[in-house]
Write a protein that holds these residues in place. Structure first.
Motif, PDB file in Angstrom:
ATOM      1  N   THR A  57      -5.461  -4.440  13.993  1.00 25.18           N
ATOM      2  CA  THR A  57      -5.371  -5.850  13.611  1.00 25.18           C
ATOM      3  C   THR A  57      -5.921  -6.071  12.218  1.00 25.18           C
ATOM      4  N   GLY A  58      -7.067  -5.469  11.933  1.00 25.35           N
ATOM      5  CA  GLY A  58      -7.655  -5.611  10.604  1.00 25.35           C
ATOM      6  C   GLY A  58      -6.769  -5.042   9.513  1.00 25.35           C
ATOM      7  N   MET A  59      -6.172  -3.883   9.766  1.00 21.58           N
ATOM      8  CA  MET A  59      -5.292  -3.266   8.780  1.00 21.58           C
ATOM      9  C   MET A  59      -4.068  -4.143   8.509  1.00 21.58           C
ATOM     10  N   ARG A  60      -3.516  -4.736   9.552  1.00 25.26           N
ATOM     11  CA  ARG A  60      -2.325  -5.573   9.375  1.00 25.26           C
ATOM     12  C   ARG A  60      -2.666  -6.885   8.658  1.00 25.26           C
ATOM     13  N   LEU A  61      -3.818  -7.442   8.936  1.00 26.35           N
ATOM     14  CA  LEU A  61      -4.258  -8.638   8.211  1.00 26.35           C
ATOM     15  C   LEU A  61      -4.476  -8.326   6.733  1.00 26.35           C
ATOM     16  N   TRP A  62      -5.049  -7.163   6.479  1.00 24.41           N
ATOM     17  CA  TRP A  62      -5.266  -6.722   5.093  1.00 24.41           C
ATOM     18  C   TRP A  62      -3.927  -6.489   4.407  1.00 24.41           C
ATOM     19  N   SER A  63      -2.987  -5.888   5.121  1.00 27.88           N
ATOM     20  CA  SER A  63      -1.652  -5.657   4.576  1.00 27.88           C
ATOM     21  C   SER A  63      -0.940  -6.969   4.250  1.00 27.88           C
ATOM     22  N   ASP A  64      -1.266  -8.025   5.002  1.00 33.42           N
ATOM     23  CA  ASP A  64      -0.674  -9.349   4.744  1.00 33.42           C
ATOM     24  C   ASP A  64      -1.372 -10.075   3.605  1.00 33.42           C
ATOM     25  N   HIS A  65      -2.313  -9.391   2.955  1.00 36.22           N
ATOM     26  CA  HIS A  65      -3.025  -9.920   1.779  1.00 36.22           C
ATOM     27  C   HIS A  65      -3.817 -11.191   2.107  1.00 36.22           C
ATOM     28  N   LEU A  66      -4.417 -11.209   3.304  1.00 41.30           N
ATOM     29  CA  LEU A  66      -5.271 -12.338   3.661  1.00 41.30           C
ATOM     30  C   LEU A  66      -6.684 -12.178   3.119  1.00 41.30           C
ATOM     31  N   ALA A  67      -6.955 -11.024   2.529  1.00 45.88           N
ATOM     32  CA  ALA A  67      -8.240 -10.791   1.863  1.00 45.88           C
ATOM     33  C   ALA A  67      -8.090  -9.611   0.914  1.00 45.88           C
ATOM     34  N   HIS A  68      -8.909  -9.620  -0.126  1.00 48.26           N
ATOM     35  CA  HIS A  68      -8.890  -8.511  -1.088  1.00 48.26           C
ATOM     36  C   HIS A  68      -9.588  -7.283  -0.522  1.00 48.26           C
ATOM     37  N   ASP A  69     -10.681  -7.511   0.236  1.00 48.34           N
ATOM     38  CA  ASP A  69     -11.506  -6.414   0.741  1.00 48.34           C
ATOM     39  C   ASP A  69     -11.427  -6.320   2.254  1.00 48.34           C
ATOM     40  N   LEU A  70     -11.412  -5.083   2.731  1.00 47.39           N
ATOM     41  CA  LEU A  70     -11.488  -4.802   4.170  1.00 47.39           C
ATOM     42  C   LEU A  70     -12.709  -3.919   4.412  1.00 47.39           C
ATOM     43  N   PHE A  71     -13.606  -4.400   5.264  1.00 45.27           N
ATOM     44  CA  PHE A  71     -14.803  -3.639   5.610  1.00 45.27           C
ATOM     45  C   PHE A  71     -14.781  -3.358   7.102  1.00 45.27           C
ATOM     46  N   ILE A  72     -14.849  -2.084   7.474  1.00 48.11           N
ATOM     47  CA  ILE A  72     -14.865  -1.681   8.882  1.00 48.11           C
ATOM     48  C   ILE A  72     -16.250  -1.137   9.189  1.00 48.11           C
ATOM     49  N   THR A  73     -16.954  -1.780  10.105  1.00 55.24           N
ATOM     50  CA  THR A  73     -18.331  -1.415  10.408  1.00 55.24           C
ATOM     51  C   THR A  73     -18.426  -0.695  11.750  1.00 55.24           C
ATOM     52  N   GLY A  74     -19.366   0.249  11.837  1.00 56.03           N
ATOM     53  CA  GLY A  74     -19.568   1.008  13.063  1.00 56.03           C
ATOM     54  C   GLY A  74     -18.588   2.147  13.238  1.00 56.03           C
ATOM     55  N   VAL A  75     -18.123   2.693  12.123  1.00 57.69           N
ATOM     56  CA  VAL A  75     -17.138   3.772  12.158  1.00 57.69           C
ATOM     57  C   VAL A  75     -17.819   5.091  12.529  1.00 57.69           C
ATOM     58  N   TYR A  76     -17.136   5.895  13.338  1.00 55.82           N
ATOM     59  CA  TYR A  76     -17.670   7.207  13.700  1.00 55.82           C
ATOM     60  C   TYR A  76     -17.892   8.026  12.431  1.00 55.82           C
ATOM     61  N   LYS A  77     -18.991   8.768  12.378  1.00 54.04           N
ATOM     62  CA  LYS A  77     -19.429   9.416  11.143  1.00 54.04           C
ATOM     63  C   LYS A  77     -18.429  10.420  10.575  1.00 54.04           C
ATOM     64  N   ASN A  78     -17.576  11.009  11.437  1.00 52.85           N
ATOM     65  CA  ASN A  78     -16.617  12.003  10.946  1.00 52.85           C
ATOM     66  C   ASN A  78     -15.299  11.386  10.486  1.00 52.85           C
ATOM     67  N   VAL A  79     -15.159  10.070  10.609  1.00 55.53           N
ATOM     68  CA  VAL A  79     -13.938   9.388  10.171  1.00 55.53           C
ATOM     69  C   VAL A  79     -14.106   8.959   8.718  1.00 55.53           C
ATOM     70  N   SER A  80     -13.167   9.347   7.882  1.00 59.79           N
ATOM     71  CA  SER A  80     -13.251   9.050   6.450  1.00 59.79           C
ATOM     72  C   SER A  80     -12.276   7.936   6.067  1.00 59.79           C
ATOM     73  N   ARG A  81     -12.533   7.384   4.918  1.00 60.27           N
ATOM     74  CA  ARG A  81     -11.627   6.363   4.368  1.00 60.27           C
ATOM     75  C   ARG A  81     -10.236   6.956   4.174  1.00 60.27           C
ATOM     76  N   ARG A  82     -10.170   8.176   3.677  1.00 57.02           N
ATOM     77  CA  ARG A  82      -8.888   8.832   3.429  1.00 57.02           C
ATOM     78  C   ARG A  82      -8.100   9.018   4.723  1.00 57.02           C
ATOM     79  N   SER A  83      -8.777   9.394   5.813  1.00 55.70           N
ATOM     80  CA  SER A  83      -8.067   9.628   7.072  1.00 55.70           C
ATOM     81  C   SER A  83      -7.460   8.339   7.615  1.00 55.70           C
ATOM     82  N   ILE A  84      -8.156   7.227   7.448  1.00 56.23           N
ATOM     83  CA  ILE A  84      -7.611   5.951   7.917  1.00 56.23           C
ATOM     84  C   ILE A  84      -6.417   5.533   7.062  1.00 56.23           C
ATOM     85  N   LEU A  85      -6.542   5.685   5.755  1.00 57.56           N
ATOM     86  CA  LEU A  85      -5.431   5.324   4.870  1.00 57.56           C
ATOM     87  C   LEU A  85      -4.214   6.205   5.141  1.00 57.56           C
ATOM     88  N   ASP A  86      -4.438   7.487   5.364  1.00 61.02           N
ATOM     89  CA  ASP A  86      -3.321   8.399   5.653  1.00 61.02           C
ATOM     90  C   ASP A  86      -2.637   8.031   6.967  1.00 61.02           C
TER      91      ASP A  86
END
Length: 202
Positions: A57-86
């Protein structure tokens, strides 16, 4: 002795009534929850991990340009920004900027603490808060307590099999209701249960 027993019985039934009435109000509040001002833009979108479809849901809202910044909190330590974007690159139109992950939060209060640090560092004044419907009241409780000057727009996420006829509905609703009661008690009394809301920085 009889008067003492009467006192305890009256107290017990009164507390039971108040508990049941509170649960009823909480249940109605959850069932009626819906995204507020769904087309309104904010400075940021904040996603709390831990439930189905929250990140999506957050990714789709961000894709709809409802905000410039997307912050995801409480992410598992082995998950990277690159892996989510990919993972999402071929599913949605990814904005050029800006996705940030928080890896330290371990509780809802930790989510609010982690988000507060990021918000203050990035001069955020408004945010859309994304989490599951059953979790939204407690998330708003924590965020409003730590960020009273930030405009928060709740965006509750529907989850599968979350209707009153399903056992999952009552399990999650009663659990969250008790957590809200516990946090309210902590806030009013000043007493704090022993827990770790944020992991230590690496």
């Amino acid at each position: 002795m009889k008067s003492l027993l009467t006192f305890f019985l009256v107290t017990f039934f009164l507390l039971t009534f108040l508990w049941a009435a509170g649960l009823g109000f909480y249940t109605i509040k959850i069932l009626s929850a819906a995204p507020a001002m769904s087309s309104k833009k904010t400075d940021a979108i904040i996603v709390l991990t831990g439930g189905n479809f929250r990140i999506e849901t957050g990714m789709r809202l961000w894709s709809d340009h409802l905000a410039h910044d997307l912050f995801i909190t409480g992410v598992y330590k082995n998950v990277s920004r690159r892996s989510i974007l990919d993972e999402w690159r071929d599913k949605i139109d990814l904005p050029h900027c800006c996705l940030t992950l928080g890896h330290r939060a371990t509780t809802t209060e930790g989510n609010a603490l982690e988000a507060k640090e990021w918000i203050q560092n990035n001069h955020i004044r408004s945010a859309r808060l994304v989490t599951s419907k059953y979790h939204m009241p407690r998330a708003l409780f924590e965020f409003h307590a730590l960020l009273p000057d930030i405009t928060l727009i709740p965006h509750p996420v529907e989850i599968q099999d979350y209707e009153p006829e399903h056992r999952q509905f009552w399990r999650l609703t009663i659990l969250e209701y008790h957590k809200v009661l516990a946090r309210t008690f902590e806030r009013l009394s000043g007493y704090r249960y022993n827990r770790q809301d944020l992991e230590s920085s690496p």
